[in-house]
Design a protein around this motif. Structure first.
Motif, PDB file in Angstrom:
ATOM      1  N   ASN A  26      -5.827  -7.245  -1.246  1.00  0.00           N
ATOM      2  CA  ASN A  26      -6.718  -7.614  -2.341  1.00  0.00           C
ATOM      3  C   ASN A  26      -6.175  -6.994  -3.636  1.00  0.00           C
ATOM      4  O   ASN A  26      -6.492  -5.863  -3.984  1.00  0.00           O
ATOM      5  N   ARG A  27      -5.368  -7.772  -4.312  1.00  0.00           N
ATOM      6  CA  ARG A  27      -4.638  -7.205  -5.447  1.00  0.00           C
ATOM      7  C   ARG A  27      -5.544  -6.721  -6.570  1.00  0.00           C
ATOM      8  O   ARG A  27      -5.202  -5.806  -7.323  1.00  0.00           O
ATOM      9  N   LYS A  28      -6.704  -7.347  -6.661  1.00  0.00           N
ATOM     10  CA  LYS A  28      -7.616  -6.970  -7.731  1.00  0.00           C
ATOM     11  C   LYS A  28      -8.060  -5.514  -7.546  1.00  0.00           C
ATOM     12  O   LYS A  28      -8.082  -4.719  -8.488  1.00  0.00           O
ATOM     13  N   VAL A  29      -8.401  -5.185  -6.308  1.00  0.00           N
ATOM     14  CA  VAL A  29      -8.844  -3.821  -6.010  1.00  0.00           C
ATOM     15  C   VAL A  29      -7.706  -2.827  -6.234  1.00  0.00           C
ATOM     16  O   VAL A  29      -7.897  -1.761  -6.818  1.00  0.00           O
ATOM     17  N   LEU A  30      -6.527  -3.209  -5.763  1.00  0.00           N
ATOM     18  CA  LEU A  30      -5.368  -2.346  -5.937  1.00  0.00           C
ATOM     19  C   LEU A  30      -5.135  -2.062  -7.425  1.00  0.00           C
ATOM     20  O   LEU A  30      -4.888  -0.922  -7.825  1.00  0.00           O
ATOM     21  N   ARG A  31      -5.226  -3.102  -8.209  1.00  0.00           N
ATOM     22  CA  ARG A  31      -5.002  -2.942  -9.648  1.00  0.00           C
ATOM     23  C   ARG A  31      -6.046  -2.027 -10.269  1.00  0.00           C
ATOM     24  O   ARG A  31      -5.735  -1.174 -11.081  1.00  0.00           O
ATOM     25  N   LYS A  32      -7.303  -2.248  -9.864  1.00  0.00           N
ATOM     26  CA  LYS A  32      -8.393  -1.435 -10.409  1.00  0.00           C
ATOM     27  C   LYS A  32      -8.106   0.054 -10.230  1.00  0.00           C
ATOM     28  O   LYS A  32      -8.201   0.840 -11.163  1.00  0.00           O
ATOM     29  N   ALA A  75      -1.381  25.920 -14.799  1.00  0.00           N
ATOM     30  CA  ALA A  75      -1.097  24.780 -15.679  1.00  0.00           C
ATOM     31  C   ALA A  75      -0.568  23.609 -14.858  1.00  0.00           C
ATOM     32  O   ALA A  75       0.049  23.785 -13.811  1.00  0.00           O
ATOM     33  N   ILE A  76      -0.848  22.426 -15.375  1.00  0.00           N
ATOM     34  CA  ILE A  76      -0.348  21.205 -14.740  1.00  0.00           C
ATOM     35  C   ILE A  76       1.159  21.111 -14.901  1.00  0.00           C
ATOM     36  O   ILE A  76       1.697  21.452 -15.954  1.00  0.00           O
ATOM     37  N   ASN A  77       1.817  20.642 -13.878  1.00  0.00           N
ATOM     38  CA  ASN A  77       3.233  20.342 -13.961  1.00  0.00           C
ATOM     39  C   ASN A  77       3.383  18.833 -14.202  1.00  0.00           C
ATOM     40  O   ASN A  77       3.461  18.038 -13.273  1.00  0.00           O
ATOM     41  N   ARG A  78       3.452  18.483 -15.474  1.00  0.00           N
ATOM     42  CA  ARG A  78       3.392  17.054 -15.820  1.00  0.00           C
ATOM     43  C   ARG A  78       4.566  16.264 -15.267  1.00  0.00           C
ATOM     44  O   ARG A  78       4.456  15.066 -14.991  1.00  0.00           O
ATOM     45  N   LYS A  79       5.671  16.938 -15.101  1.00  0.00           N
ATOM     46  CA  LYS A  79       6.842  16.231 -14.586  1.00  0.00           C
ATOM     47  C   LYS A  79       6.583  15.703 -13.170  1.00  0.00           C
ATOM     48  O   LYS A  79       6.907  14.554 -12.845  1.00  0.00           O
ATOM     49  N   VAL A  80       6.007  16.559 -12.351  1.00  0.00           N
ATOM     50  CA  VAL A  80       5.704  16.155 -10.977  1.00  0.00           C
ATOM     51  C   VAL A  80       4.671  15.037 -10.960  1.00  0.00           C
ATOM     52  O   VAL A  80       4.798  14.050 -10.230  1.00  0.00           O
ATOM     53  N   LEU A  81       3.652  15.200 -11.789  1.00  0.00           N
ATOM     54  CA  LEU A  81       2.612  14.177 -11.873  1.00  0.00           C
ATOM     55  C   LEU A  81       3.221  12.830 -12.247  1.00  0.00           C
ATOM     56  O   LEU A  81       2.903  11.795 -11.661  1.00  0.00           O
ATOM     57  N   ARG A  82       4.091  12.872 -13.213  1.00  0.00           N
ATOM     58  CA  ARG A  82       4.713  11.625 -13.665  1.00  0.00           C
ATOM     59  C   ARG A  82       5.551  11.002 -12.552  1.00  0.00           C
ATOM     60  O   ARG A  82       5.516   9.798 -12.332  1.00  0.00           O
ATOM     61  N   LYS A  83       6.310  11.847 -11.877  1.00  0.00           N
ATOM     62  CA  LYS A  83       7.153  11.339 -10.789  1.00  0.00           C
ATOM     63  C   LYS A  83       6.336  10.546  -9.780  1.00  0.00           C
ATOM     64  O   LYS A  83       6.695   9.425  -9.401  1.00  0.00           O
ATOM     65  N   PHE A  84       5.215  11.116  -9.359  1.00  0.00           N
ATOM     66  CA  PHE A  84       4.428  10.449  -8.328  1.00  0.00           C
ATOM     67  C   PHE A  84       3.612   9.297  -8.894  1.00  0.00           C
ATOM     68  O   PHE A  84       3.319   8.334  -8.189  1.00  0.00           O
ATOM     69  N   SER A  85       3.277   9.409 -10.152  1.00  0.00           N
ATOM     70  CA  SER A  85       2.623   8.285 -10.802  1.00  0.00           C
ATOM     71  C   SER A  85       3.536   7.064 -10.755  1.00  0.00           C
ATOM     72  O   SER A  85       3.108   5.954 -10.440  1.00  0.00           O
ATOM     73  N   ASN A  86       4.801   7.287 -11.039  1.00  0.00           N
ATOM     74  CA  ASN A  86       5.771   6.188 -10.995  1.00  0.00           C
ATOM     75  C   ASN A  86       5.951   5.648  -9.579  1.00  0.00           C
ATOM     76  O   ASN A  86       5.956   4.435  -9.364  1.00  0.00           O
ATOM     77  N   LEU A  87       6.087   6.567  -8.636  1.00  0.00           N
ATOM     78  CA  LEU A  87       6.225   6.144  -7.236  1.00  0.00           C
ATOM     79  C   LEU A  87       5.032   5.301  -6.812  1.00  0.00           C
ATOM     80  O   LEU A  87       5.167   4.229  -6.222  1.00  0.00           O
ATOM     81  N   LEU A  88       3.861   5.786  -7.140  1.00  0.00           N
ATOM     82  CA  LEU A  88       2.629   5.097  -6.760  1.00  0.00           C
ATOM     83  C   LEU A  88       2.561   3.690  -7.315  1.00  0.00           C
ATOM     84  O   LEU A  88       2.116   2.761  -6.649  1.00  0.00           O
ATOM     85  N   ASN A  89       2.993   3.566  -8.559  1.00  0.00           N
ATOM     86  CA  ASN A  89       2.940   2.240  -9.171  1.00  0.00           C
ATOM     87  C   ASN A  89       3.761   1.222  -8.387  1.00  0.00           C
ATOM     88  O   ASN A  89       3.448   0.035  -8.375  1.00  0.00           O
ATOM     89  N   LEU A  90       4.807   1.716  -7.706  1.00  0.00           N
ATOM     90  CA  LEU A  90       5.581   0.813  -6.861  1.00  0.00           C
ATOM     91  C   LEU A  90       4.730   0.249  -5.729  1.00  0.00           C
ATOM     92  O   LEU A  90       4.914  -0.882  -5.290  1.00  0.00           O
ATOM     93  N   TYR A  91       3.791   1.053  -5.248  1.00  0.00           N
ATOM     94  CA  TYR A  91       2.985   0.611  -4.117  1.00  0.00           C
ATOM     95  C   TYR A  91       1.745  -0.166  -4.537  1.00  0.00           C
ATOM     96  O   TYR A  91       1.219  -0.970  -3.774  1.00  0.00           O
ATOM     97  N   LEU A  92       1.281   0.074  -5.756  1.00  0.00           N
ATOM     98  CA  LEU A  92      -0.016  -0.489  -6.141  1.00  0.00           C
ATOM     99  C   LEU A  92       0.079  -1.629  -7.138  1.00  0.00           C
ATOM    100  O   LEU A  92      -0.830  -2.454  -7.219  1.00  0.00           O
ATOM    101  N   ASN A  93       1.150  -1.678  -7.903  1.00  0.00           N
ATOM    102  CA  ASN A  93       1.212  -2.712  -8.947  1.00  0.00           C
ATOM    103  C   ASN A  93       1.767  -4.049  -8.435  1.00  0.00           C
ATOM    104  O   ASN A  93       2.500  -4.082  -7.488  1.00  0.00           O
TER     105      ASN A  93
END
Lengths: 101, 101
Positions: A85-91, B83-101
DNA sequence: ATATCATATCAATCGTTATTGATATAAATT
DNA sequence: AATTTATATCAATAACGATTGATATGATAT
């Protein structure tokens, strides 16, 4: 725009919902299923064979994903086809970016 | 570009690493901590008072976050500033986008 | 009607992890 | 030195969730 996560009803609710989503896709087999289904809809047997996962376990994980709305299913003959369900994933992708970017 | 999550050493390793990250921030209190620290570095007492969380429990969750590299800490007088380690956060944010976008 | 294939459910077990209470360490203050 | 403040650690428990094995359901084919 940072989420006000720790104050305000709205912020706390969003954070809780996000955490719920994360808990679900944090399970490696479920993340694999999401990844696999993003390539295209598949029946349960295709999924568990691809992932080398027990049939009943696959079924269970699919139920968890479906209950949350991440995937949907339709009967097709004797098979059940699951799709992302891409909509949910995007959300949740968008919500997450608020916390991570 | 979709990640080939279910085949190939590289893909499986990335997926596992991503799932590990998700498991850590899927805990609501830890996600709150991440959210709070994104506003700026804070000492432990500030964190547990903001979150209405037991001191030792806060300390425990901070350790989990730190062990994974999501936050870092430095002693400052009698206090310890996280303190937040923004570099790590960014790394996984990018990885995640591969799975969710 | 029976057999087979595909999927789901259920109970039990096992492992992980959050939480709690108590205590330890370490810095600052008196 | 003794007290207070800040943080960390440790052992025990409790809760949750993944996995397993067995079985049920439901559709199709013979």
């Amino acid at each position: 725009m940072q989420p006000k996560c720790c104050s305000g009803k709205q912020g706390v609710r969003e954070l809780t919902e996000t955490a719920d989503f994360l808990r679900i896709i944090a399970e490696p087999n479920r993340l694999k299923i999401v990844c696999l289904l993003r390539e295209g809809a598949k029946c349960v047997c295709d999924i568990w064979q691809h992932l080398d996962l027990a049939q009943n376990l696959t079924s269970h994980h699919l139920k968890v994903l479906k209950d949350f709305g991440i995937v949907s299913s339709k009967q097709q003959g004797s098979k059940v086809i699951y799709a992302i369900n891409r909509k949910v994933l995007r959300k949740f992708s968008n919500l997450l970016n608020l916390y991570l970017n």
